[in-house]
Design an enzyme around this catalytic site. Structure first.
Site, PDB file in Angstrom:
ATOM      1  N   GLY A  73      20.121  12.095 -25.689  1.00  0.00           N
ATOM      2  CA  GLY A  73      20.096  10.972 -24.738  1.00  0.00           C
ATOM      3  C   GLY A  73      21.463  10.566 -24.248  1.00  0.00           C
TER       4      GLY A  73
ATOM      5  N   HIS B 237      -6.366   2.783  16.152  1.00  0.00           N
ATOM      6  CA  HIS B 237      -5.515   1.714  16.677  1.00  0.00           C
ATOM      7  C   HIS B 237      -6.091   0.369  16.264  1.00  0.00           C
ATOM      8  CE1 HIS B 237      -6.197   4.890  19.782  1.00  0.00           C
ATOM      9  NE2 HIS B 237      -4.901   4.992  19.760  1.00  0.00           N
TER      10      HIS B 237
END
Lengths: 568, 568
Positions: B480, B215
């Site tokens: 592509g 914490h």
């Protein structure tokens, strides 16, 4: 951001080596990825998942019995090459063929596509099942990206393969799972590649990126930030709009976190998602809430639904055992534990009727508590700001939560009760609802003070008040183990109790004694600004906290001062 | 930061409701937390874990057979109250008593301590086992905080209870586990509470907080950031220094992530930790790498070791099945799969001897590739900067990785090989090592170009070069699927091939034709700055990418220009 790496250019290889070390009992590394070493009862079609790194547990964390037989691992967010896919495919093949399965990205489609051709040339039957679950990425289903829905498709493929089906049937199962799977995701913040200073992309502050993919690909739009409930509503509405034609009402569900949107937040969203699905007549089968397809340290989450039929439900719920996903039905005994079937509660204590004086004092206590609730509501923000310097800034909220709970509990205490009973009920409620260190202290200390009061007494003297506050202080010191000078509420409480006690012993009226003692407390609270905070406080910014009074000492003095007004 | 919530003040209750909804088949909610509903073969001592929220899977995610019987859930980073602990303890009790176990924080110690007193008053034997594993938090072991070592202690308690031991024996097992557990943690960044604008604490940029708790409690010091290997060395050295007296060489280990330090980073650190432990003669038993005790969105991690004896090892490796932790030995078949015992590799192809012309051309290809490796190393940063505008900034690195791999592969090709064999080997290596979309394209296209060349030819003409670059372009377009004008390398490649082809057809020498065509390519690359990027590029910042040329088109033109110099 990604903070831990050695040479960023070998991040993928380095992390894979550590992963394989941790799971050496069940996986082995091959050029290009990992394969399961678990023996098969009879040879299975090999399901090989894959894609770039940065998405753990996708892809290597999903290899094991009942799920994938291998994972091809590329560089961060980069498709692995066809050669790597081939090596993993060959190693995973048990003679019944290989199914490569991955999200729909150009590089993955090309590389895995080439790999199937190369394996076919070697006599290995290889197929691809491309995941296209992201409804935000395109209108045409076949052009959509694969995101968290990768998992439902992988799970079905793995379960179908484990059933011993042939490659045509396993491939068909995977295609069917993909056709029935839909995901919508949002992002709150970008992710940072190992070695980069800047995140790969950013979401404007106070906004969320609706439909953003798992590498920051184009989404639909940036919209102002939503509450957890609003996000749940958006997810459910948009995903259900894309329900496959003729689909039923039983669904598998994943609420997936991308990396820094943590579990508690996901459960919060899930609660609302689940309620909304139930309202619309859906039944969710074994939901998964957690991190299944991440994106480094990206903030965001997504909702995936897979509409189930009998086959898909069987495959979804089938056992699997991988580093990051385990489902073993037999490990969870069915039925309900007998001993928890009946809720036990502590016996409610009957509160005896107090004397007239006790009831009158109880009335004063009730009035003080109501007034303190008003005071603490007014001062909550100020106390929070003081606390934020050296603590976590929640002192005001914690005190308000405590007094509010005490007030509500006191209202339930019957009118015939005395001051001790009222204080005791308030203290217990304060501790229960505020929780934490200050909650238990304030609560237990009030109970201790109550312990000094006799509700049957014919009358009360100033000395009774001294005894009560002394008990309050003793309890505080015993439980909290702090000393005066530690920059805690004791720094104003102790001078108060000393001054009150001396004044009463000197013959002052309670009203006068309390008034002058609470002025001492206020001075002492102010003086805590020159004290270093006690070791063990939430945050050690000691140099900053010098010059700021202690929030606990301030609220204590405030409360004592307000009580003084009631005694006049 | 914590981004998803509704009313921050009810965050805990809201997330708990969602959690219980997801696990309704095995858990039920009680006032204050959750309990397991799994039936027990015979009644067990109840192990009840707990603490504040914000640490999931600690604490509610660890409830289930073989681990905890219940979890008490507090507000974020706030101890639950004694009353809440009592409710959960009562519901979890199967008549053999309750052990509350939690990290050593003042609020938890007080609240759980009070709860044991209250339960004792009701006739329920209740104990506490406090975890104190954090070696950075204090010198005296009993003053240390509990952090990730919570898990080893919980696991041992759960397994001891599942064995049917009585409460004294289970308590002793837990105390022993705690005595043998040590953790050191670091933090890189603070966490943000739901509804807060600012993190609870901060770690100075470029530093790590050594010994910071979960914490943001005080740590040892802020030190300059370490590499993954350096951190591993620090962890191992400091934790081993704190080895319990007389401890052996078998250890359980946890490398725990606090929330935003993600899995791949943890595996990277683990690889080194494991090697260091091995070097020092330690044997690690079933390590856990992942998120077991988190702290909202805090960045950081810790290493926990529990030194094992026979009992602790049996309890550590015992089965458990909870929402967030599952270990089921029988689900992982022992032995090694036969079919993966032998590594299969693709048959190495013998490269036939080429003719004299083929060998000469191969020499030219080798020279060009070596020179391109130099070029791309020089230009990698510049290409990266161009790519970062519209992509992920890795174009330069990807191209360099590809050409480096090609050069290395070509060096392995025998001297008698022709140009086609050399190009093919280089292309395959490029694709393998660079991966991704551009890697597979550059690799496959080189292989396609190689396919047009006959290594046995007596001589080569300019038309052969045209055919090769045409094949390179065709392969690029096929794989592509981009078009001229999509802002890809095709925007410079296509004008080049057109110009080369026309010039050679018009009778120009190859050197002249290539030179003028590559000048066209450079112009065309520059002109891509006015094109919108193709749909599907990594990042859509279309407005920003206007005005920037495409990195792929630029590198293509650069390469063509450099080849022209070799042809003069």
């Amino acid at each position: 951001m990604t903070t831990l790496y050695n040479d960023p250019s070998t991040f993928m290889e380095d992390q894979l080596a550590g992963f394989l070390d941790a799971y050496a009992d069940r996986l082995r590394g091959v050029e290009g990825g990992v394969v399961s070493t678990a023996p098969q009862d009879s040879p299975e079609v090999a399901v090989v998942v894959g894609g770039g790194s940065g998405h753990y547990p996708a892809f290597s964390g999903l290899v094991g019995p009942g799920l994938a037989h291998g994972a091809v691992v590329g560089n961060i967010f980069t498709s692995p090459s066809a050669s790597r896919a081939c090596t993993v495919g060959r190693a995973a093949d048990a003679g019944r063929g290989v199914i490569f399965t991955f999200g729909n990205y150009a590089g993955d489609v090309m590389n895995f596509g080439l790999a199937t051709q190369r394996l076919a040339a070697e006599g290995i039957d290889a197929r691809v099942v491309v995941v296209t679950d992201d409804i935000a990425s395109a209108d045409e289903p076949e052009k959509r990206r694969g995101i968290a829905g990768d998992f439902t498709v992988f799970k079905v493929l793995g379960a179908a393969a484990a059933e011993g089906l042939d490659i045509d049937a396993v491939e068909a199962a995977g295609q069917h799972a993909n056709a029935m799977t839909r995901t919508l995701g949002v992002a709150f913040s970008g992710c940072t590649m190992p070695g980069s200073e800047e995140p790969l992309f950013e979401v404007p502050e106070g906004h969320l990126g609706l439909g953003l993919g798992i590498h920051g690909e184009p989404g639909i739009e940036d919209v102002p930030m939503l509450s957890a409930d609003q996000l749940a509503e958006l997810f459910v509405e948009r995903v259900l709009t894309e329900a496959p034609e003729g689909a039923g009402r039983r669904v598998a569900a994943i609420l997936n976190g991308l990396g820094t949107t943590k579990y508690e937040e996901l459960f919060l969203v899930w609660g609302r998602v689940s309620a909304l699905l139930r309202d619309r007549g859906y039944e969710v089968v074994q939901p998964e809430i957690g991190e299944l397809v991440t994106s480094l340290d990206m903030g965001g989450c997504s909702l995936t639904l897979m509409w189930l039929d009998e086959d898909l439900e069987r495959w979804w719920t089938a056992d699997a055992y991988t580093p990051a996903f385990k489902r073993v039905a037999s490990a969870l005994p069915v039925g309900t534990a007998d001993h928890t079937a009946v809720e036990t509660t502590s016996a409610a204590t009957e509160i005896p009727a107090a004397g007239e004086a006790g009831r009158a004092l109880a009335g004063q206590v009730r009035a003080v508590v109501s007034d303190l609730a008003v005071l603490l509501e007014e001062k909550s923000g100020e106390l929070g700001r003081i606390d934020a310097v050296a603590g976590d800034g929640d002192h005001g909220r914690g005190m308000l939560r405590g007094i509010t709970a005490a007030q509500a509990a006191i209202a339930e205490v019957p009118d015939h009760a005395g001051a001790a009973a009222v204080l005791r009920a308030g203290g217990r409620a304060w501790a229960d609802d505020a929780g934490g260190t200050s909650g238990v202290l304030w609560g237990a200390d009030q109970e201790a003070a109550a312990g000094t009061l006799d509700d049957a007494a014919a009358s009360y003297a100033a000395e009774d008040a001294v005894a009560a506050v002394q008990a309050f202080q003793d309890s505080m010191q015993q439980l909290g183990r702090a000393q005066v000078g530690d920059k805690t509420l004791l720094d104003s409480l102790v001078p108060f109790v000393d001054a009150l006690s001396a004044a009463v012993a000197g013959g002052a009226s309670l009203a006068d004694a309390w008034s002058s003692a609470s002025a001492e407390a206020a001075k002492a609270a102010e003086a805590t600004q020159d004290l270093r905070p006690a070791v063990g406080r939430a945050r050690p910014l000691a140099e900053k906290s010098l010059g700021t009074p202690d929030a606990g000492a301030v609220s204590m003095a405030m409360i004592l001062g307000r009580i003084a007004e009631h005694l006049r």
